[in-house]
Write an enzyme that holds these catalytic residues in place. Structure first.
Site, PDB file in Angstrom:
ATOM      1  N   GLY A 239      53.009  50.120  55.648  1.00  0.00           N
ATOM      2  CA  GLY A 239      53.639  48.812  55.500  1.00  0.00           C
ATOM      3  C   GLY A 239      53.456  47.843  56.636  1.00  0.00           C
ATOM      4  O   GLY A 239      53.776  46.656  56.487  1.00  0.00           O
ATOM      5  N   GLU A 273      51.782  56.531  57.093  1.00  0.00           N
ATOM      6  CA  GLU A 273      50.813  56.273  56.016  1.00  0.00           C
ATOM      7  C   GLU A 273      50.270  54.846  56.102  1.00  0.00           C
ATOM      8  O   GLU A 273      50.411  54.064  55.169  1.00  0.00           O
ATOM      9  CB  GLU A 273      51.494  56.467  54.652  1.00  0.00           C
ATOM     10  CG  GLU A 273      52.100  57.835  54.429  1.00  0.00           C
ATOM     11  CD  GLU A 273      52.930  57.917  53.142  1.00  0.00           C
ATOM     12  OE1 GLU A 273      53.241  56.867  52.540  1.00  0.00           O
ATOM     13  OE2 GLU A 273      53.261  59.041  52.723  1.00  0.00           O
ATOM     14  N   GLY A 275      47.849  51.700  55.895  1.00  0.00           N
ATOM     15  CA  GLY A 275      46.669  51.321  55.130  1.00  0.00           C
ATOM     16  C   GLY A 275      46.116  50.007  55.674  1.00  0.00           C
ATOM     17  O   GLY A 275      45.163  49.981  56.463  1.00  0.00           O
ATOM     18  N   ARG A 276      46.794  48.934  55.272  1.00  0.00           N
ATOM     19  CA  ARG A 276      46.347  47.592  55.627  1.00  0.00           C
ATOM     20  C   ARG A 276      46.078  47.405  57.119  1.00  0.00           C
ATOM     21  O   ARG A 276      45.071  46.808  57.506  1.00  0.00           O
ATOM     22  CB  ARG A 276      47.430  46.598  55.193  1.00  0.00           C
ATOM     23  CG  ARG A 276      47.029  45.135  55.269  1.00  0.00           C
ATOM     24  CD  ARG A 276      48.239  44.240  55.012  1.00  0.00           C
ATOM     25  NE  ARG A 276      48.976  44.602  53.819  1.00  0.00           N
ATOM     26  CZ  ARG A 276      48.712  44.136  52.586  1.00  0.00           C
ATOM     27  NH1 ARG A 276      47.747  43.262  52.414  1.00  0.00           N
ATOM     28  NH2 ARG A 276      49.443  44.531  51.558  1.00  0.00           N
ATOM     29  N   ARG A 312      43.588  39.280  45.604  1.00  0.00           N
ATOM     30  CA  ARG A 312      44.813  38.989  46.341  1.00  0.00           C
ATOM     31  C   ARG A 312      45.257  37.531  46.280  1.00  0.00           C
ATOM     32  O   ARG A 312      46.444  37.262  46.077  1.00  0.00           O
ATOM     33  CB  ARG A 312      44.713  39.467  47.794  1.00  0.00           C
ATOM     34  CG  ARG A 312      44.459  40.985  47.912  1.00  0.00           C
ATOM     35  CD  ARG A 312      44.578  41.501  49.327  1.00  0.00           C
ATOM     36  NE  ARG A 312      45.926  41.399  49.825  1.00  0.00           N
ATOM     37  CZ  ARG A 312      46.368  40.450  50.623  1.00  0.00           C
ATOM     38  NH1 ARG A 312      45.558  39.523  51.087  1.00  0.00           N
ATOM     39  NH2 ARG A 312      47.629  40.415  50.981  1.00  0.00           N
ATOM     40  N   TYR A 316      48.872  37.370  44.582  1.00  0.00           N
ATOM     41  CA  TYR A 316      50.007  37.168  45.489  1.00  0.00           C
ATOM     42  C   TYR A 316      49.987  35.786  46.146  1.00  0.00           C
ATOM     43  O   TYR A 316      50.724  35.578  47.096  1.00  0.00           O
ATOM     44  CB  TYR A 316      49.972  38.158  46.659  1.00  0.00           C
ATOM     45  CG  TYR A 316      49.725  39.603  46.363  1.00  0.00           C
ATOM     46  CD1 TYR A 316      50.564  40.331  45.516  1.00  0.00           C
ATOM     47  CD2 TYR A 316      48.671  40.275  46.987  1.00  0.00           C
ATOM     48  CE1 TYR A 316      50.341  41.686  45.306  1.00  0.00           C
ATOM     49  CE2 TYR A 316      48.456  41.626  46.778  1.00  0.00           C
ATOM     50  CZ  TYR A 316      49.290  42.328  45.932  1.00  0.00           C
ATOM     51  OH  TYR A 316      49.075  43.664  45.743  1.00  0.00           O
ATOM     52  N   CYS A 342      36.693  32.604  34.224  1.00  0.00           N
ATOM     53  CA  CYS A 342      37.282  31.636  33.292  1.00  0.00           C
ATOM     54  C   CYS A 342      38.797  31.699  33.301  1.00  0.00           C
ATOM     55  O   CYS A 342      39.430  32.016  32.288  1.00  0.00           O
ATOM     56  CB  CYS A 342      36.748  31.901  31.889  1.00  0.00           C
ATOM     57  SG  CYS A 342      34.979  32.133  31.906  1.00  0.00           S
ATOM     58  N   GLU A 343      39.385  31.471  34.456  1.00  0.00           N
ATOM     59  CA  GLU A 343      40.837  31.464  34.625  1.00  0.00           C
ATOM     60  C   GLU A 343      41.150  30.415  35.677  1.00  0.00           C
ATOM     61  O   GLU A 343      40.480  30.372  36.710  1.00  0.00           O
ATOM     62  CB  GLU A 343      41.330  32.806  35.197  1.00  0.00           C
ATOM     63  CG  GLU A 343      41.015  34.038  34.412  1.00  0.00           C
ATOM     64  CD  GLU A 343      42.091  34.382  33.393  1.00  0.00           C
ATOM     65  OE1 GLU A 343      43.177  33.777  33.422  1.00  0.00           O
ATOM     66  OE2 GLU A 343      41.816  35.253  32.557  1.00  0.00           O
ATOM     67  N   TYR A 371      42.986  46.400  50.135  1.00  0.00           N
ATOM     68  CA  TYR A 371      43.382  45.936  48.803  1.00  0.00           C
ATOM     69  C   TYR A 371      42.419  44.853  48.313  1.00  0.00           C
ATOM     70  O   TYR A 371      42.825  43.849  47.734  1.00  0.00           O
ATOM     71  CB  TYR A 371      44.836  45.436  48.822  1.00  0.00           C
ATOM     72  CG  TYR A 371      45.763  46.481  49.375  1.00  0.00           C
ATOM     73  CD1 TYR A 371      46.069  47.603  48.619  1.00  0.00           C
ATOM     74  CD2 TYR A 371      46.261  46.390  50.671  1.00  0.00           C
ATOM     75  CE1 TYR A 371      46.876  48.600  49.133  1.00  0.00           C
ATOM     76  CE2 TYR A 371      47.069  47.393  51.199  1.00  0.00           C
ATOM     77  CZ  TYR A 371      47.370  48.498  50.418  1.00  0.00           C
ATOM     78  OH  TYR A 371      48.156  49.497  50.927  1.00  0.00           O
TER      79      TYR A 371
HETATM   80  C1  PLP Z   1      50.425  51.496  49.569  1.00  0.00           C
HETATM   81  C2  PLP Z   1      51.149  52.574  50.262  1.00  0.00           C
HETATM   82  C3  PLP Z   1      50.982  52.788  51.650  1.00  0.00           C
HETATM   83  C4  PLP Z   1      50.139  51.887  52.527  1.00  0.00           C
HETATM   84  O1  PLP Z   1      50.746  50.649  52.707  1.00  0.00           O
HETATM   85  P1  PLP Z   1      50.161  49.591  53.755  1.00  0.00           P
HETATM   86  O2  PLP Z   1      51.048  48.423  53.601  1.00  0.00           O
HETATM   87  O3  PLP Z   1      48.759  49.306  53.381  1.00  0.00           O
HETATM   88  O4  PLP Z   1      50.251  50.203  55.108  1.00  0.00           O
HETATM   89  C5  PLP Z   1      51.633  53.858  52.223  1.00  0.00           C
HETATM   90  N1  PLP Z   1      52.431  54.677  51.494  1.00  0.00           N
HETATM   91  C6  PLP Z   1      52.618  54.487  50.162  1.00  0.00           C
HETATM   92  C7  PLP Z   1      53.502  55.418  49.430  1.00  0.00           C
HETATM   93  C8  PLP Z   1      51.999  53.439  49.506  1.00  0.00           C
HETATM   94  O5  PLP Z   1      52.211  53.255  48.215  1.00  0.00           O
END
Ligand code: PLP
Length: 417
Positions: A239, A273, A275-276, A312, A316, A342-343, A371
């Site tokens: 997150g 966890e 990601g981004r 994105r 969003y 076409c949107e 993403y």
């Molecule tokens: C999407 C997700 C993440 C990664 O989130 P980021 O905002 O990209 O860090 C981690 N854990 C779970 C369960 C997710 O669904």
């Protein structure tokens, strides 16, 4: 320092001029910097130095095999949300004992796959799922390690579509029911209670919501201890946000400070966890301007990449900076950068002050490592674009551009037609 940078008005990725890559692979394409990917992973991991931890990169942010392999080699674990991501992760070199599995809709075949492989932990999102995991583990002669994904009801102050830890969201189990779930899990024969988990949202730009979530979880950990249920690990989810425009999210070490002391005080092993924050600013989307279209009220710049390539902005209203690959002294225009789809929702940037461009110019849509490719589609029967990785002065296509034949692969026309 920054691996997407100008040299003599020309945008480079590490030591390679982006124009050169475009010349060889065509446009549009995604481009990733190896040095940036590596730096971001190591910086995040190092922020938690001295704590027992496993950083599990979140596959859905970017699941290209080359990127997964890079992180696996750096010691990362993997956060998955589907059997497909497990398959990819294993193929890329992650060992199952480094994989955590989240998601509200795990299917039987996916649960079985994960049990057979022996993943580290299921992050369980409902009582019904807990029952099913216990049953399947029984059937397969396995024991499933689980954490309950708790919905701590905190406001992550992000876009509503990527907020996941409010009580109105579908994710996790509220703290009261979670207590019940743990007691049930504790009595199950084929489930071992291992951890506690939350993931409150994405693109979070302050430390407060993480601290609040942590406090809610710790209250539950203490209640569980009173009931004789010991929690070994704390999975704080992902997150952490990045800078797309002018956001100033906490740096990994500030984020770590918000979490680490509490985890240490209770000797919990940490799982994270991200990601981004690892991949978001390690990639860009390179597109070519097809046309300029001056409207009555608005100016349009039409590019060869659209919402099917990068969703994105449409999904969003997300902001992605747009930079010319070749800087000219042509001034600034205000325009909508749109794609061929076409949107009317097909835009990459809206009412944006951007460099004046002409047909044929290359543009870099920045912060497109997370993403981005993973959300792309074949809408309008457009071919999925290639992904390219640069390392120093080398570059390699790490996913080929699709061809027309790929569009109809697996389709068949029934004999009764
Ligand atoms: C999407 C997700 C993440 C990664 O989130 P980021 O905002 O990209 O860090 C981690 N854990 C779970 C369960 C997710 O669904």
């Amino acid at each position: 320092m920054h691996h997407f940078h100008y040299q003599q008005d020309e945008l480079y990725c590490e030591d390679v001029p982006i124009r050169e890559i475009a010349g060889q692979v065509g446009t549009p394409f995604y481009l990733y910097s190896h040095a940036t990917l590596k730096r971001h992973f190591l910086a995040f991991d190092k922020a938690f130095e001295g704590v027992r931890r496993l950083v599990c990169f979140s596959a859905k942010a970017n699941s290209n095999m080359a990127i997964l392999k890079l992180f696996a080699d750096l010691g990362s674990g993997l956060d998955i949300v589907s059997g497909g991501e497990l398959f990819r992760g294993l193929k890329a070199g992650f060992t199952p004992d480094r994989v955590v599995y989240s998601g509200v809709g795990k299917r039987v075949d996916e649960i079985d796959f994960a049990l057979e492989q022996g993943i580290l932990m299921f992050n369980v999102e409902s009582l019904a799922e807990l029952e099913l995991i216990n049953q399947r583990a029984n059937a397969l002669g396995k024991t499933a390690s689980v954490a309950i994904r708790v919905n701590p009801d905190v406001d992550p102050k992000t876009h509503p579509y990527i907020s996941t830890g409010l009580k109105e969201n579908k994710f996790g189990i509220d703290t009261e029911t979670a207590l019940k779930a743990y007691k049930i899990a504790h009595e199950m024969d084929h489930v071992r209670v291992e951890g506690i988990d939350c993931h409150i949202g994405s693109q979070i730009s302050e430390a407060g919501p993480f601290k609040d979530a942590m406090q809610n979880l710790m209250a539950l950990v203490d209640l569980l201890a009173d009931s004789g249920i010991k929690i070994n690990c704390l999975d704080m989810g992902g997150g952490l946000g990045i800078t797309y425009d002018a956001e100033t999210p906490p740096q990994p070490d500030e984020y770590a400070r918000a979490i680490v002391e509490t985890a240490k005080a209770r000797s919990l092993k940490l799982i994270l966890e991200p990601g981004r924050v690892i991949v978001g600013n390690a990639g860009i989307l390179v597109t070519r301007v097809l046309y300029r279209k001056p409207g009555k009220d608005k100016e349009f710049v039409i590019a060869d990449a659209g919402m099917n390539d990068l969703l994105r902005p449409s999904l969003y209203k997300a902001f992605h900076a747009v930079q010319p690959v070749q800087q000219k002294d042509a001034g600034i225009i205000t325009a909508d950068l749109v794609g061929p789809i076409c949107e009317s929702g097909d835009f990459l940037a809206s009412e944006r002050d951007m460099a004046d461009v002409t047909a044929g110019d290359l543009l870099a849509v920045m912060s497109a490592g997370a993403y981005a490719y993973t959300m792309s589609s074949n809408y309008c029967s457009r071919l999925k674009v290639p992904e390219v990785m640069v390392k120093g002065s080398e570059f390699l296509v790490v996913r080929e551009r699709q061809q027309y034949e790929d569009l109809v692969r697996g389709e068949s026309i029934p004999p009764f037609l």
